[in-house]
Design a protein around this motif. Structure first.
Motif, mmCIF file in Angstrom:
data_model
loop_
_atom_site.group_PDB
_atom_site.id
_atom_site.type_symbol
_atom_site.label_atom_id
_atom_site.label_comp_id
_atom_site.label_asym_id
_atom_site.label_seq_id
_atom_site.Cartn_x
_atom_site.Cartn_y
_atom_site.Cartn_z
ATOM 1 N N GLY A 628 47.497 29.678 -11.228
ATOM 2 C CA GLY A 628 46.533 30.464 -11.984
ATOM 3 C C GLY A 628 46.519 30.089 -13.453
ATOM 4 N N VAL A 629 45.496 30.599 -14.150
ATOM 5 C CA VAL A 629 45.321 30.341 -15.571
ATOM 6 C C VAL A 629 45.142 31.672 -16.291
ATOM 7 C CG1 VAL A 629 43.943 29.184 -17.338
ATOM 8 C CG2 VAL A 629 44.218 28.121 -15.093
ATOM 9 N N VAL A 630 45.861 31.833 -17.425
ATOM 10 C CA VAL A 630 45.771 33.038 -18.263
ATOM 11 C C VAL A 630 45.461 32.595 -19.683
ATOM 12 C CG1 VAL A 630 47.038 35.015 -19.192
ATOM 13 C CG2 VAL A 630 47.401 34.297 -16.818
ATOM 14 N N THR A 631 44.621 33.350 -20.382
ATOM 15 C CA THR A 631 44.277 33.009 -21.758
ATOM 16 C C THR A 631 44.960 33.965 -22.736
ATOM 17 O OG1 THR A 631 42.311 34.410 -21.689
ATOM 18 C CG2 THR A 631 42.018 32.086 -21.148
ATOM 19 N N MET A 632 45.231 33.418 -23.935
ATOM 20 C CA MET A 632 45.683 34.248 -25.044
ATOM 21 C C MET A 632 44.465 34.866 -25.730
ATOM 22 S SD MET A 632 48.963 34.340 -25.333
ATOM 23 C CE MET A 632 48.949 35.105 -26.955
ATOM 24 N N PRO A 633 44.591 36.078 -26.278
ATOM 25 C CA PRO A 633 43.486 36.636 -27.058
ATOM 26 C C PRO A 633 43.373 35.918 -28.392
ATOM 27 C CG PRO A 633 45.398 38.070 -27.212
ATOM 28 C CD PRO A 633 45.766 36.983 -26.247
ATOM 29 N N SER A 634 42.194 35.869 -28.950
ATOM 30 C CA SER A 634 41.995 35.192 -30.225
ATOM 31 C C SER A 634 40.883 35.882 -30.998
ATOM 32 C CB SER A 634 41.633 33.719 -30.014
ATOM 33 O OG SER A 634 41.316 33.093 -31.246
ATOM 34 N N LEU A 654 42.187 26.359 -9.734
ATOM 35 C CA LEU A 654 43.165 27.413 -9.970
ATOM 36 C C LEU A 654 42.437 28.740 -10.149
ATOM 37 C CD1 LEU A 654 45.316 25.538 -12.669
ATOM 38 C CD2 LEU A 654 45.573 25.459 -10.172
ATOM 39 N N ASP A 655 43.143 29.831 -9.953
ATOM 40 C CA ASP A 655 42.565 31.153 -10.182
ATOM 41 C C ASP A 655 42.548 31.443 -11.675
ATOM 42 O OD1 ASP A 655 42.252 31.637 -7.474
ATOM 43 O OD2 ASP A 655 44.257 32.539 -7.281
ATOM 44 N N HIS A 656 41.369 31.796 -12.198
ATOM 45 C CA HIS A 656 41.284 32.226 -13.593
ATOM 46 C C HIS A 656 41.580 33.732 -13.606
ATOM 47 C CE1 HIS A 656 38.891 32.163 -17.643
ATOM 48 N NE2 HIS A 656 40.161 32.477 -17.773
ATOM 49 N N LEU A 657 42.783 34.094 -13.989
ATOM 50 C CA LEU A 657 43.266 35.460 -13.832
ATOM 51 C C LEU A 657 42.837 36.392 -14.956
ATOM 52 C CD1 LEU A 657 46.907 34.554 -12.737
ATOM 53 C CD2 LEU A 657 44.941 35.068 -11.273
ATOM 54 N N GLY A 658 42.265 35.854 -16.020
ATOM 55 C CA GLY A 658 41.909 36.685 -17.170
ATOM 56 C C GLY A 658 42.830 36.390 -18.343
ATOM 57 N N GLY A 659 42.948 37.366 -19.241
ATOM 58 C CA GLY A 659 43.723 37.098 -20.440
ATOM 59 C C GLY A 659 44.504 38.297 -20.934
ATOM 60 N N LEU A 660 45.507 38.015 -21.747
ATOM 61 C CA LEU A 660 46.194 39.072 -22.483
ATOM 62 C C LEU A 660 45.209 39.662 -23.484
ATOM 63 C CD1 LEU A 660 49.159 36.761 -22.717
ATOM 64 C CD2 LEU A 660 49.625 39.146 -22.216
ATOM 65 N N ALA A 661 45.567 40.803 -24.060
ATOM 66 C CA ALA A 661 44.640 41.476 -24.971
ATOM 67 C C ALA A 661 45.399 42.054 -26.149
ATOM 68 C CB ALA A 661 43.900 42.584 -24.235
ATOM 69 N N TYR A 662 44.653 42.246 -27.236
ATOM 70 C CA TYR A 662 45.203 42.938 -28.395
ATOM 71 C C TYR A 662 44.974 44.436 -28.234
ATOM 72 C CZ TYR A 662 45.829 38.556 -30.965
ATOM 73 O OH TYR A 662 46.238 37.313 -31.378
ATOM 74 N N THR A 663 45.907 45.220 -28.739
ATOM 75 C CA THR A 663 45.805 46.678 -28.621
ATOM 76 C C THR A 663 44.863 47.279 -29.644
ATOM 77 O OG1 THR A 663 47.751 46.906 -30.040
ATOM 78 C CG2 THR A 663 48.124 46.872 -27.657
ATOM 79 N N GLY A 664 44.489 46.520 -30.673
ATOM 80 C CA GLY A 664 43.587 47.038 -31.689
ATOM 81 C C GLY A 664 42.653 45.956 -32.194
ATOM 82 N N LEU A 692 44.603 41.989 -15.474
ATOM 83 C CA LEU A 692 45.474 40.819 -15.454
ATOM 84 C C LEU A 692 46.738 41.105 -14.654
ATOM 85 C CD1 LEU A 692 46.350 37.995 -16.290
ATOM 86 C CD2 LEU A 692 47.075 38.915 -18.502
ATOM 87 N N ARG A 693 47.264 42.304 -14.796
ATOM 88 C CA ARG A 693 48.467 42.677 -14.057
ATOM 89 C C ARG A 693 48.201 42.599 -12.540
ATOM 90 N NH1 ARG A 693 52.849 45.184 -16.294
ATOM 91 N NH2 ARG A 693 51.609 45.614 -18.170
ATOM 92 N N GLY A 695 45.912 40.708 -11.117
ATOM 93 C CA GLY A 695 45.763 39.298 -10.756
ATOM 94 C C GLY A 695 47.096 38.598 -10.611
ATOM 95 N N LEU A 696 48.041 38.932 -11.487
ATOM 96 C CA LEU A 696 49.369 38.334 -11.400
ATOM 97 C C LEU A 696 50.075 38.718 -10.109
ATOM 98 C CD1 LEU A 696 50.572 38.875 -15.090
ATOM 99 C CD2 LEU A 696 50.057 36.674 -14.021
ATOM 100 N N ALA A 697 49.834 39.948 -9.669
ATOM 101 C CA ALA A 697 50.480 40.418 -8.441
ATOM 102 C C ALA A 697 50.041 39.604 -7.230
ATOM 103 C CB ALA A 697 50.169 41.896 -8.223
ATOM 104 N N GLY A 698 48.829 39.084 -7.280
ATOM 105 C CA GLY A 698 48.336 38.307 -6.148
ATOM 106 C C GLY A 698 48.463 36.808 -6.320
ATOM 107 N N CYS A 699 49.094 36.374 -7.398
ATOM 108 C CA CYS A 699 49.202 34.939 -7.699
ATOM 109 C C CYS A 699 50.555 34.425 -7.212
ATOM 110 C CB CYS A 699 49.058 34.691 -9.196
ATOM 111 S SG CYS A 699 49.098 32.944 -9.666
ATOM 112 N N THR A 700 50.548 33.492 -6.298
ATOM 113 C CA THR A 700 51.798 32.963 -5.738
ATOM 114 C C THR A 700 52.069 31.581 -6.323
ATOM 115 O OG1 THR A 700 50.579 32.067 -3.871
ATOM 116 C CG2 THR A 700 51.598 34.241 -3.589
ATOM 117 N N GLY A 701 52.638 31.563 -7.500
ATOM 118 C CA GLY A 701 52.955 30.304 -8.174
ATOM 119 C C GLY A 701 52.925 30.480 -9.673
#
Length: 740
Positions: A628-634, A654-664, A692-693, A695-701
């Motif tokens: 899978g692929v995860v992006t950083m927020p920017s 690969l699975d594009h799982l989404g990205g981390l996020a900023y809280t504000g 994202l959480r 997506g990670l649960a279903g990502c095997t690798g």
């Protein structure tokens, strides 16, 4: 050493140095003129022991020696590299010790210089020792030998002057019993000098504690009139009478052996291929200077691939490896050492045949000093500059390390005052937003100014009033900018290059040399063979740079309310990552600097660069292929990062799982400059969204974590920690660029 400054075996009938008792009663009284034929004959004998049977003292060498030994004066010698400044202080040491003076203390900036000087002294029967970071186990023995009078010369680094144990235990006795004090590379004392070092400013405190009858010698090859005047004033001291003004001996700065040239090439590929093509045409062995560690390492690797016997030498080179490389160069076992300025002042190889600069230093005076390594003991040596388009960007980075603004400095003083005791650098970092190196530099300046003091356990405020000299700091910054402009003028000049450099050093005898490319009309061709260019292009295009994971949390995080300490657990750690290139690289680094510049638009990366990403991925030796692929927020390049991740996912299926996020909305907030504060800000700002959480649960690798660039590494470290905590099996960082 003098005109005969070549390696020669010591003579058997050299004078004997007697161990001094520290008493100076038997020394020649001040006021004697420079005739002293018996003393001069004795001095000539010591010079022959140092430099060979044919060596003779120059007149200014004798004037300096006589002033130090017979008159106990302070002297400043500004003479070109290879003139024989070290001969002055070694001969003066021998004469002073023979008159029962205490040991000579030489303050010297570089370990390479110390090693050369100790070897030179020992060849002449002068017992020289050093105290530095590379021989900690020998310190106690050396101190004991100094106290017993069994040391003629003690070499120390300027940093040692403010080591609490050395400063409080050794330095007072050393200053009280010294027979001579030598300040080598004395331009470092002046903040107007091209290589000013805060630790050198402590020498003023040392000089103030010396008796008026202790002679002091300062030497340098690179001081213009302003720096010469500043150093001479510091030598004189605040209370010195006019009669005690230092003797200043300033000579012509021409180097008759040097042939200066500039070769302007179109790009990094052309410069590397030019080096590979012409290296064997250069005389003897030499030094290739690069502006960054990455450039030095990569250039050495390429030249080795092309069959040249070379080695790299940087501030990151292991001390034992440095010693081995220096010896290989001295013994001509390598054609060239590719080095940063870490191999600089004082490296003594009289038959060095060439100095090439892959990129221009930010100052003509610094350039003059570095090319001065070549041609000391040979009739001809080449000094060739290969400027690069990225030079100004690298200069700008180093310029950003200037003295901090007043608000930051005052805040630091307040933090230390409120602490009620010493604060270590890691602890201070949690309260002051400066990187470790810049924070320490600032503290060193404040220490010399009397506002702080280094003690066991860290730093403490003294409570003494302190003035932020904004006008002086601005003037120094302006002087540095003028130096950078002058370096560009040197590259473009059509007049004599040596004349240009000598004028920069205010040499009154400056005149055309008749030897450089502009004088003689003899220029190096800028053409390179297609086969060499192809080889250079292939080397530059090699896929990827390793991004090593951090393994330790910063110190003091608890003070910032973050429960991280010690080792990062392996199950929460990032795996080894990859970047396309370093921002300081000589190939793709140039392209990435433009793409990631603040003023550049947020848009998809060019297809050619994405092809490079694919090449990096294909060459990545991972143990398990990512799933899978995860992006950083920017906040600055969200489109670029998201588009890159999506293209990687499509290309690699690969699975594009989404990205981390900023809280504000402000993300991690204002950019922090040190590890502790950077991590604390990220800890508050970065989160794993529910999607994202899931997506990670279903990502095997493993998952690829995509970002535009990494600097300190803390963003990737914390992101990997959060992703592993949320269920990621492994996190493989993938970034376009790294500053490491």
């Amino acid at each position: 050493m003098s005109e005969a400054s070549r390696r020669a075996p010591p003579v058997d009938n050299r004078p004997h140095v007697r161990a001094g008792s520290g008493s100076k009663d038997s020394m020649v009284a001040p006021g004697r003129d420079t005739e002293s034929p018996e003393m001069r004959e004795e001095a000539e004998g010591w010079l022959r022991a140092l430099a060979g049977r044919q060596a003779r003292l120059r007149e200014d060498q004798w004037r300096a020696i006589h002033a130090l030994v017979a008159q106990r004066r302070r002297a400043l010698v500004v003479q070109r590299t290879g003139w024989g400044k070290s001969a002055v202080y070694f001969v003066a040491t021998a004469l002073c010790r023979a008159r029962k003076a205490g040991p000579t203390v030489i303050i010297s900036p570089l370990l390479a210089l110390m090693r050369n000087q100790i070897e030179a002294a020992q060849r002449a029967g002068i017992r020289a020792h050093t105290v530095n970071s590379a021989n900690i186990d020998a310190w106690e023995r050396v101190y004991a030998e100094v106290e017993a009078g069994d040391v003629d010369v003690l070499l120390i680094s300027p940093e040692r002057l403010n080591n609490p144990e050395f400063r409080d235990r050794v330095l007072p006795e050393l200053a009280a019993g010294a027979g001579l004090v030598v300040i080598d590379e004395a331009h470092c004392v002046s903040d107007w000098g091209h290589d000013f070092r805060p630790d050198y400013r402590r020498i003023r405190t040392l000089l103030a504690g010396l008796g008026h009858d202790v002679p002091v010698l300062a030497t340098t090859a690179t001081a213009n009139e302003r720096v010469t005047r500043d150093v001479a004033e510091q030598l004189a001291g605040a209370d010195a009478a006019d009669a005690a003004a230092p003797l200043v001996l300033r000579g012509e700065l021409d180097r008759e052996s040097l042939r200066l040239a500039v070769v302007s090439l179109s790009d990094s590929t052309a410069r590397l291929s030019w080096l590979a093509q012409h290296l064997d045409e250069l005389p003897g062995s030499g030094i290739i200077y690069a502006l960054t560690v990455a450039a030095a390492t990569e250039t050495a690797a390429f030249l080795s691939e092309r069959g040249h016997t070379v080695a790299s030498y940087t501030g990151q080179t292991d001390p034992e490896e440095r010693t081995r490389v220096e010896r290989d160069l001295l013994d001509n076992r390598v054609k060239a050492v590719v080095a940063t300025s870490a191999l600089g002042m004082g490296f003594d190889k009289p038959d060095l045949g060439f100095v090439i600069h892959l990129g221009a230093p930010p100052s003509p005076i610094a350039y003059y000093q570095q090319i001065g390594r070549a041609g000391r003991g040979v009739a001809r040596a080449e000094a060739i500059l290969l400027p690069g388009r990225e030079d100004r960007e690298i200069w700008a980075y180093f310029a950003s390390m200037a003295f901090p603004d007043e608000e930051t400095v005052r805040h630091t003083l307040d933090v230390l005052a409120e602490a009620g005791g010493p604060m270590s650098l890691p602890r201070l970092e949690t309260r002051v937003d400066l990187g470790r190196a810049r924070l320490e530099q600032m503290l060193k300046v404040l220490d010399v100014d009397g506002a702080v003091r280094r003690v066991r356990g860290g730093w403490e405020a003294t409570g003494q009033p302190w003035h932020y000299d904004a006008q002086r700091y601005a003037a120094v910054a302006a002087a540095r900018e003028a130096e950078r402009t002058a370096m560009l003028d040197y590259i473009a000049t059509t007049e004599c290059r040596m004349l240009f450099l000598r004028r920069q050093l205010d040499d009154p005898a400056a005149r055309p040399c008749g030897r450089c490319d502009t004088c003689a009309g003899t220029v190096w061709s800028d053409e390179v063979a297609p086969e060499q260019r192809r080889a250079a292009a292939q080397h530059i295009d090699r896929p990827g740079v390793v991004v090593a994971p951090r393994k330790q949390w910063p110190s003091g995080m608890a003070e910032l309310g973050v429960d991280f300490s010690g080792t990062i657990r392996p199950e929460r750690r990032a795996a080894e990552g990859r970047a396309l290139a370093r921002l300081t690289d000589i190939g793709w680094g140039t392209v990435l600097r433009r793409l990631l510049a603040e003023e550049s638009p947020d848009e998809a990366i060019p297809d050619q660069m994405f092809d490079r990403v694919v090449t990096v991925l294909a060459a990545w030796p991972w143990q398990r292929r990512p799933a899978g692929v995860v992006t950083m927020p920017s906040r600055t390049r969200p489109h670029m990062i998201t588009d890159l991740a999506a293209r990687v996912a499509r290309t690699g299926r690969l699975d594009h799982l989404g990205g981390l996020a900023y809280t504000g909305p402000d993300g991690a907030g204002v950019r922090r400059h040190n590890s502790a504060q950077r991590l604390a800000a990220l800890h508050q700002a970065l989160a794993v969204p529910d999607e994202l959480r899931a997506g990670l649960a279903g990502c095997t690798g493993p998952v690829l974590l995509v970002d535009d660039y990494t600097d300190t590494g803390w963003t990737l470290t914390l992101a990997a920690h959060l992703l592993r905590e949320a269920g990621a099996e492994e996190v493989l960082p993938l970034v376009l660029a790294t500053r490491a």
